[in-house]
Write a protein that holds these residues in place. Structure first.
Motif, mmCIF file in Angstrom:
data_model
loop_
_atom_site.group_PDB
_atom_site.id
_atom_site.type_symbol
_atom_site.label_atom_id
_atom_site.label_comp_id
_atom_site.label_asym_id
_atom_site.label_seq_id
_atom_site.Cartn_x
_atom_site.Cartn_y
_atom_site.Cartn_z
ATOM 1 N N UNK A 31 0.831 -1.209 0.000
ATOM 2 C CA UNK A 31 0.000 0.000 0.000
ATOM 3 C C UNK A 31 0.860 1.251 0.000
ATOM 4 N N UNK A 32 1.942 1.244 0.741
ATOM 5 C CA UNK A 32 2.793 2.423 0.885
ATOM 6 C C UNK A 32 3.629 2.692 -0.355
ATOM 7 N N UNK A 33 4.185 1.633 -0.959
ATOM 8 C CA UNK A 33 5.123 1.825 -2.064
ATOM 9 C C UNK A 33 4.492 1.643 -3.448
ATOM 10 N N UNK A 34 3.394 0.900 -3.528
ATOM 11 C CA UNK A 34 2.798 0.635 -4.839
ATOM 12 C C UNK A 34 1.333 1.032 -4.917
ATOM 13 N N UNK A 35 0.728 1.414 -3.797
ATOM 14 C CA UNK A 35 -0.674 1.817 -3.811
ATOM 15 C C UNK A 35 -1.623 0.678 -4.107
ATOM 16 N N UNK A 36 -1.263 -0.548 -3.727
ATOM 17 C CA UNK A 36 -2.076 -1.731 -4.006
ATOM 18 C C UNK A 36 -2.680 -2.259 -2.702
ATOM 19 N N UNK A 37 -3.981 -2.471 -2.725
ATOM 20 C CA UNK A 37 -4.682 -3.075 -1.591
ATOM 21 C C UNK A 37 -5.184 -4.450 -2.020
ATOM 22 N N UNK A 38 -4.749 -5.492 -1.296
ATOM 23 C CA UNK A 38 -5.134 -6.852 -1.657
ATOM 24 C C UNK A 38 -6.456 -7.275 -1.018
ATOM 25 N N UNK A 39 -6.910 -6.492 -0.067
ATOM 26 C CA UNK A 39 -8.170 -6.798 0.606
ATOM 27 C C UNK A 39 -9.037 -5.537 0.675
ATOM 28 N N UNK A 40 -10.289 -5.724 1.019
ATOM 29 C CA UNK A 40 -11.193 -4.605 1.209
ATOM 30 C C UNK A 40 -11.832 -4.689 2.594
ATOM 31 N N UNK A 41 -10.991 -5.007 3.579
ATOM 32 C CA UNK A 41 -11.480 -5.145 4.936
ATOM 33 C C UNK A 41 -11.657 -3.816 5.640
ATOM 34 N N UNK A 42 -12.016 -3.899 6.900
ATOM 35 C CA UNK A 42 -12.264 -2.699 7.694
ATOM 36 C C UNK A 42 -10.993 -1.852 7.821
ATOM 37 N N UNK A 43 -9.846 -2.519 8.018
ATOM 38 C CA UNK A 43 -8.583 -1.794 8.174
ATOM 39 C C UNK A 43 -8.232 -1.029 6.902
ATOM 40 N N UNK A 44 -8.475 -1.651 5.728
ATOM 41 C CA UNK A 44 -8.169 -0.996 4.457
ATOM 42 C C UNK A 44 -9.080 0.209 4.223
ATOM 43 N N UNK A 45 -10.361 0.047 4.546
ATOM 44 C CA UNK A 45 -11.295 1.156 4.361
ATOM 45 C C UNK A 45 -10.946 2.331 5.273
#
Length: 587
Positions: free
Chosen positions: A348-362
């Motif tokens: 997330x920090x270096x590539x802007x990629x989120x592998x999940x859509x959980x509460x923490x990601x939101x």
């Protein structure tokens, strides 16, 4: 006016935002007539690079003559003339761009001068309409409408935006990207366009007189500056105010233009480089200083409509107390975003990629967006950039689509997959459409059989992810896109040719090409497209994708990946080849 003092002040002010001012003047040279002479060397004939004799079309076969015959209801003569032009193989045109005969840019410039682009479009539409005469008329109307809309809203109005950026650069350390849309944010873009249109019409009419072109050029010189300061002003008010401000100063401005003659000669000697990288922004900054001087004088003398010049914070920063009152929520420290843990945080920090859509990601996305907005507002509250909350016209951010764009956002893996296919299909449509317009036939472009060109999708995803840490530096981002796309295209071309023995594209006749695999023109297009992808298109598509139900999104992505995989395997053994795809030879 003290001309030497104004010039000295202009040079000093240019140093703060030199690269930025050069860039926006180059854009002006490319899309408007202002500074257009800077790039005129692009279209000059270079006989040293041309091995074949280039001949001009006879004047009686020009497009204007074709159109004249059509509008004179002599359609038979127009059609006959069009056929004669086609038979002359319009590739032998006059003044090839950069001395080259191939390339989208070169073909566009060359064909416009000869009329072939018009006739190519006639050929393309003719197959669908069934009547060449009707196709001609439809294209005239459509082309005229598109041209007028682009001229009215973009070319006509960019002069106002350009001057606004110069005026803000005089006072503030930072000019954020969204300031280019300030007219839209205050819902005055159409009004500004109309004012500039009225100015253009009046100047054109005055140009029909003996001295009108010279006098009215200077009489109306301040109009775009006035609109840049107050886009709420009426057209005749802005024109009247400009005339009043220029009374007694036309000759002084003329002498400023004459004093720039040396720079004009140097520009000719350097193929426009000195103008592009210094004298164009220098001249614009000089006239910014002239406007500031005349504005102060108009306010002091209480000229008619001078009360419309009311944007005081465009010339002086607001006091600390005023800023605190306008931005009460700003604190002394920045908002800290809690990073995601482990490998999720790394991507997330270096590539802007989120592998999940959980509460923490939101929650991470929400905090990141809030921190970005806070950082921008804080710059305004600290006086580093123009305080939009103190502008005379309140901005309606919620009704402007750009207010929902967050270039620093992260993207879910499903969103990236779907955007890969979206841009692969857009690339396919782009190339198929170009071939249809220029050759009048449909060609399924690309090595695969499906309606996608993976190089567009993979290029977009790569620049979106690999350049995540550089999104806050647009100039550096553009250079990195240029390099990254060049590497990707060159490597792809080499690997595909080694595997199949076929050339899938060849830039041998293009300006500044490398082994025919990449060229400067294509990389510039990729650079501009990449910037649009990062800062506008990707956020917009991500907003749209976010509205799809998660399960439906996953099903769509898996289905598309399966189709793509089948097409890839099939195309490996039965590649898509043929005319317009792999038939590349030397021009």
């Amino acid at each position: 006016m003290d001309r030497k003092k104004i010039k000295k002040q202009a040079k000093m002010l240019m140093k703060k935002h030199f690269g930025f001012l050069v860039a926006i003047c180059l854009v002006s040279a490319m899309i408007t007539s202002e500074f257009g002479g800077t790039l005129s060397w692009i279209f000059s004939q270079n006989n040293e690079t041309i091995n074949e004799e280039m001949t001009a079309l006879p004047s009686d076969l020009s497009t204007s003559k074709v159109l004249q015959d059509i509008f004179d209801d002599n359609l038979d003569a127009g059609e006959k003339m069009a056929d004669e032009i086609k038979q002359k193989e319009i590739s032998s045109v006059k003044n090839p761009a950069f001395g080259r005969s191939r390339g989208v840019f070169a073909a566009l410039i060359n064909s416009i001068t000869s009329g072939s682009i018009f006739l190519s479009m006639v050929a393309a539409v003719n197959s669908m309409v069934g009547s060449e005469s009707l196709a001609v008329l439809l294209l005239i109307l459509l082309g005229l409408f598109v041209f007028l809309m682009f001229w009215f809203y973009v070319q006509n109005t960019y002069a106002v935006v350009l001057r606004r950026m110069f005026l803000e650069s005089r006072t503030y350390q930072k000019i954020p990207f969204e300031r280019f849309m300030f007219l839209s944010r205050v819902k005055r873009w159409t009004r500004a366009s109309f004012i500039m249109f009225v100015r253009y019409v009046l100047y054109t009419l005055w140009s029909l007189t003996i001295v009108g072109a010279f006098v009215k050029h200077y009489s109306y010189l301040m109009v775009p500056f006035i609109v840049a300061e107050n886009p709420d002003i009426k057209a005749l008010e802005a024109i009247t105010l400009s005339r009043k401000m220029m009374n007694g100063h036309k000759w002084e401005c003329f002498k400023i233009d004459v004093s720039m003659l040396g720079w004009t000669i140097l520009s000719s000697c350097t193929l426009g480089l000195s103008a592009a990288f210094f004298s164009n922004p220098y001249k614009m900054m000089i006239f910014c200083e002239v406007y500031v001087h005349l504005r102060e004088k108009a306010k002091a003398e209480n000229l008619v409509y001078s009360e419309c010049l009311n944007d005081m914070y465009l010339y002086a920063k607001a006091s600390e107390e005023t800023l605190k009152e306008a931005y009460p929520e700003i604190k002394n420290k920045d908002l800290n975003v809690k990073p995601l843990p482990g490998i999720r945080g790394f991507f997330a920090n270096y590539f802007g990629i989120l592998f999940k859509e959980g509460k923490a990601e939101r929650e991470y996305q929400k905090e990141s967006h809030k921190a970005l907005e806070y950082a921008s507002i804080k710059e305004e509250a600290e006086g580093n950039q123009y305080p939009t909350r103190l502008f005379t016209i309140p901005e309606e951010n919620k009704r402007v689509i750009l207010s929902r764009l967050d270039p620093a956002r992260d993207y879910t893996i499903w969103s990236l997959i779907l955007m890969f296919f979206i841009f692969s299909c857009i690339g396919w449509l782009w190339e198929v459409s170009l071939h249809l317009i220029t050759d009048g036939v449909f060609v399924n472009r690309g090595a695969m059989h499906g309606p996608w060109l993976p190089i567009y999708g993979s290029g977009g995803i790569l620049i979106l992810t690999l350049l995540k840490k550089f999104r806050d530096k647009p100039y550096l981002c553009f250079i990195l896109i240029f390099v990254l796309c060049g590497f990707l295209e060159y490597t792809t071309s080499y690997v595909m040719e080694m595997n199949t023995g076929l050339k899938w594209w060849d830039y041998s006749g293009y300006f500044l090409n490398l082994d025919g695999r990449i060229c400067a023109e294509g990389l510039c297009v990729f650079g501009i497209g990449g910037m649009a992808f990062i800062y506008v298109l990707a956020p917009v598509f991500d907003n749209m994708i976010a509205k799809i139900k998660p399960m439906m999104l996953r099903v769509m992505c898996v289905f598309l990946l399966m189709l793509f995989g089948i097409d890839m395997v099939y195309s490996h053994y039965v590649p898509n080849v043929g005319e317009g795809i792999t038939d590349y030879g030397e021009d």
